[in-house]
Design a protein around this motif. Structure first.
Motif, PDB file in Angstrom:
ATOM      1  N   TYR A   1      21.919 -22.751  36.227  1.00 21.93           N
ATOM      2  CA  TYR A   1      22.201 -22.822  34.794  1.00 21.93           C
ATOM      3  C   TYR A   1      23.681 -22.628  34.511  1.00 21.93           C
ATOM      4  N   LEU A   2      24.120 -23.217  33.411  1.00 22.82           N
ATOM      5  CA  LEU A   2      25.429 -22.959  32.835  1.00 22.82           C
ATOM      6  C   LEU A   2      25.175 -22.332  31.468  1.00 22.82           C
ATOM      7  N   VAL A   3      25.696 -21.128  31.271  1.00 27.26           N
ATOM      8  CA  VAL A   3      25.466 -20.377  30.035  1.00 27.26           C
ATOM      9  C   VAL A   3      26.808 -20.167  29.337  1.00 27.26           C
ATOM     10  N   LYS A   4      26.832 -20.464  28.047  1.00 26.40           N
ATOM     11  CA  LYS A   4      28.039 -20.304  27.233  1.00 26.40           C
ATOM     12  C   LYS A   4      27.860 -19.078  26.348  1.00 26.40           C
ATOM     13  N   LEU A   5      28.831 -18.170  26.406  1.00 28.08           N
ATOM     14  CA  LEU A   5      28.776 -16.915  25.647  1.00 28.08           C
ATOM     15  C   LEU A   5      29.980 -16.784  24.722  1.00 28.08           C
ATOM     16  N   ARG A   6      29.830 -16.022  23.656  1.00 27.36           N
ATOM     17  CA  ARG A   6      30.937 -15.556  22.827  1.00 27.36           C
ATOM     18  C   ARG A   6      30.862 -14.045  22.837  1.00 27.36           C
ATOM     19  N   VAL A   7      31.956 -13.401  23.225  1.00 24.40           N
ATOM     20  CA  VAL A   7      31.983 -11.940  23.303  1.00 24.40           C
ATOM     21  C   VAL A   7      33.280 -11.393  22.718  1.00 24.40           C
ATOM     22  N   GLY A   8      33.254 -10.102  22.447  1.00 32.26           N
ATOM     23  CA  GLY A   8      34.430  -9.433  21.905  1.00 32.26           C
ATOM     24  C   GLY A   8      35.331  -8.850  22.971  1.00 32.26           C
ATOM     25  N   ALA A   9      34.764  -8.541  24.147  1.00 35.00           N
ATOM     26  CA  ALA A   9      35.541  -7.910  25.212  1.00 35.00           C
ATOM     27  C   ALA A   9      34.879  -8.174  26.565  1.00 35.00           C
ATOM     28  N   VAL A  10      35.645  -7.983  27.612  1.00 35.96           N
ATOM     29  CA  VAL A  10      35.147  -8.200  28.975  1.00 35.96           C
ATOM     30  C   VAL A  10      33.930  -7.330  29.260  1.00 35.96           C
ATOM     31  N   THR A  11      33.887  -6.145  28.690  1.00 37.81           N
ATOM     32  CA  THR A  11      32.758  -5.249  28.935  1.00 37.81           C
ATOM     33  C   THR A  11      31.435  -5.873  28.482  1.00 37.81           C
ATOM     34  N   GLU A  12      31.485  -6.742  27.474  1.00 33.52           N
ATOM     35  CA  GLU A  12      30.261  -7.410  27.026  1.00 33.52           C
ATOM     36  C   GLU A  12      29.762  -8.418  28.059  1.00 33.52           C
ATOM     37  N   ILE A  13      30.680  -9.015  28.800  1.00 32.94           N
ATOM     38  CA  ILE A  13      30.273  -9.919  29.892  1.00 32.94           C
ATOM     39  C   ILE A  13      29.500  -9.109  30.927  1.00 32.94           C
ATOM     40  N   GLU A  14      30.044  -7.959  31.262  1.00 34.38           N
ATOM     41  CA  GLU A  14      29.374  -7.078  32.218  1.00 34.38           C
ATOM     42  C   GLU A  14      27.993  -6.675  31.721  1.00 34.38           C
ATOM     43  N   SER A  15      27.878  -6.414  30.427  1.00 31.64           N
ATOM     44  CA  SER A  15      26.582  -6.040  29.863  1.00 31.64           C
ATOM     45  C   SER A  15      25.561  -7.158  30.002  1.00 31.64           C
ATOM     46  N   VAL A  16      25.994  -8.398  29.729  1.00 35.06           N
ATOM     47  CA  VAL A  16      25.084  -9.539  29.863  1.00 35.06           C
ATOM     48  C   VAL A  16      24.649  -9.684  31.319  1.00 35.06           C
ATOM     49  N   LEU A  17      25.594  -9.566  32.245  1.00 31.34           N
ATOM     50  CA  LEU A  17      25.251  -9.657  33.671  1.00 31.34           C
ATOM     51  C   LEU A  17      24.290  -8.536  34.073  1.00 31.34           C
ATOM     52  N   ALA A  18      24.507  -7.337  33.535  1.00 30.88           N
ATOM     53  CA  ALA A  18      23.611  -6.219  33.831  1.00 30.88           C
ATOM     54  C   ALA A  18      22.205  -6.495  33.299  1.00 30.88           C
ATOM     55  N   GLU A  19      22.107  -7.102  32.121  1.00 29.41           N
ATOM     56  CA  GLU A  19      20.803  -7.459  31.569  1.00 29.41           C
ATOM     57  C   GLU A  19      20.109  -8.507  32.442  1.00 29.41           C
ATOM     58  N   LEU A  20      20.874  -9.470  32.934  1.00 27.94           N
ATOM     59  CA  LEU A  20      20.309 -10.496  33.816  1.00 27.94           C
ATOM     60  C   LEU A  20      19.794  -9.868  35.114  1.00 27.94           C
ATOM     61  N   LYS A  21      20.544  -8.896  35.634  1.00 32.91           N
ATOM     62  CA  LYS A  21      20.109  -8.199  36.855  1.00 32.91           C
ATOM     63  C   LYS A  21      18.864  -7.368  36.580  1.00 32.91           C
ATOM     64  N   ALA A  22      18.861  -6.662  35.451  1.00 34.00           N
ATOM     65  CA  ALA A  22      17.714  -5.818  35.101  1.00 34.00           C
ATOM     66  C   ALA A  22      16.446  -6.652  34.901  1.00 34.00           C
ATOM     67  N   GLY A  23      16.604  -7.869  34.397  1.00 30.44           N
ATOM     68  CA  GLY A  23      15.460  -8.756  34.205  1.00 30.44           C
ATOM     69  C   GLY A  23      15.027  -9.454  35.478  1.00 30.44           C
ATOM     70  N   ARG A  24      15.727  -9.177  36.570  1.00 29.52           N
ATOM     71  CA  ARG A  24      15.447  -9.764  37.895  1.00 29.52           C
ATOM     72  C   ARG A  24      15.586 -11.291  37.860  1.00 29.52           C
ATOM     73  N   PHE A  25      16.590 -11.763  37.072  1.00 24.13           N
ATOM     74  CA  PHE A  25      16.859 -13.192  36.994  1.00 24.13           C
ATOM     75  C   PHE A  25      17.998 -13.608  37.921  1.00 24.13           C
ATOM     76  N   LEU A  26      19.008 -12.760  38.031  1.00 28.60           N
ATOM     77  CA  LEU A  26      20.275 -13.150  38.637  1.00 28.60           C
ATOM     78  C   LEU A  26      20.270 -13.091  40.159  1.00 28.60           C
ATOM     79  N   GLY A  27      20.491 -14.262  40.764  1.00 29.45           N
ATOM     80  CA  GLY A  27      20.698 -14.329  42.209  1.00 29.45           C
ATOM     81  C   GLY A  27      22.183 -14.181  42.517  1.00 29.45           C
ATOM     82  N   ARG A  28      22.996 -15.029  41.881  1.00 25.52           N
ATOM     83  CA  ARG A  28      24.442 -14.949  41.989  1.00 25.52           C
ATOM     84  C   ARG A  28      25.047 -15.600  40.759  1.00 25.52           C
TER      85      ARG A  28
END
Length: 150
Positions: A102-129
């Motif tokens: 997948y290619l996902v397009k995001l709008r965020v206020g800070a780099v920390t929000e990118i990390e949060s989205v990645l953490a949510e993807l990991k917590a949902g057991r979606f993210l391989g890489r």
């Protein structure tokens, strides 16, 4: 769909609040005829919605980010799609060919929000890489109505 319909769509893409009389003056139709064409284009699905073009920086979301994602082999793809569709920072999510899922397009206020989205993807057991791309500037940005033909 004829060239008049395409021009009406182009004008609405520039400004969806444009007056019917103004559109009619450009395409050579009465406002009532423009309204009927817009109704028909909407009913056919050629026009899916009317929207507002906002300034992301003014809304506190200055960073445009693309995430290339490969899902885990055991990921629930339907659940991932629901996650992406409901996430407040996800603007678009595209199933793609190649090395990524997948290619996902995001709008965020800070780099920390990118990390949060990645953490949510990991917590949902979606993210391989993943690979994250942060947009520095945009040479061309939508909305666009592609020209017909080649």
């Amino acid at each position: 769909m004829d060239e008049t319909d395409r021009k009406i769509i182009e004008l609405l893409a520039e400004d969806s609040r444009r007056a019917l009389a103004d559109i009619g003056a450009v395409v050579g139709l009465a406002p009532s005829s423009v309204n009927e064409r817009i109704r028909r284009l909407t009913a056919s699905g050629a026009i899916r919605r009317f929207t507002v073009d906002t300034d992301p920086a003014a809304l506190g979301l200055p960073m445009l980010v693309y995430l290339w994602l490969a899902l885990r082999e055991d990921a629930d793809e339907a659940a991932f799609r629901r996650f992406a569709a409901s996430h407040r920072r996800v603007l678009e999510c595209h199933h793609v060919t190649g090395a990524w899922s997948y290619l996902v397009k995001l709008r965020v206020g800070a780099v920390t929000e990118i990390e949060s989205v990645l953490a949510e993807l990991k917590a949902g057991r979606f993210l391989g890489r993943s690979e994250t791309v942060i947009v520095l500037s945009s040479a061309v940005a939508g909305p666009h109505v592609p020209a017909p033909g080649v």
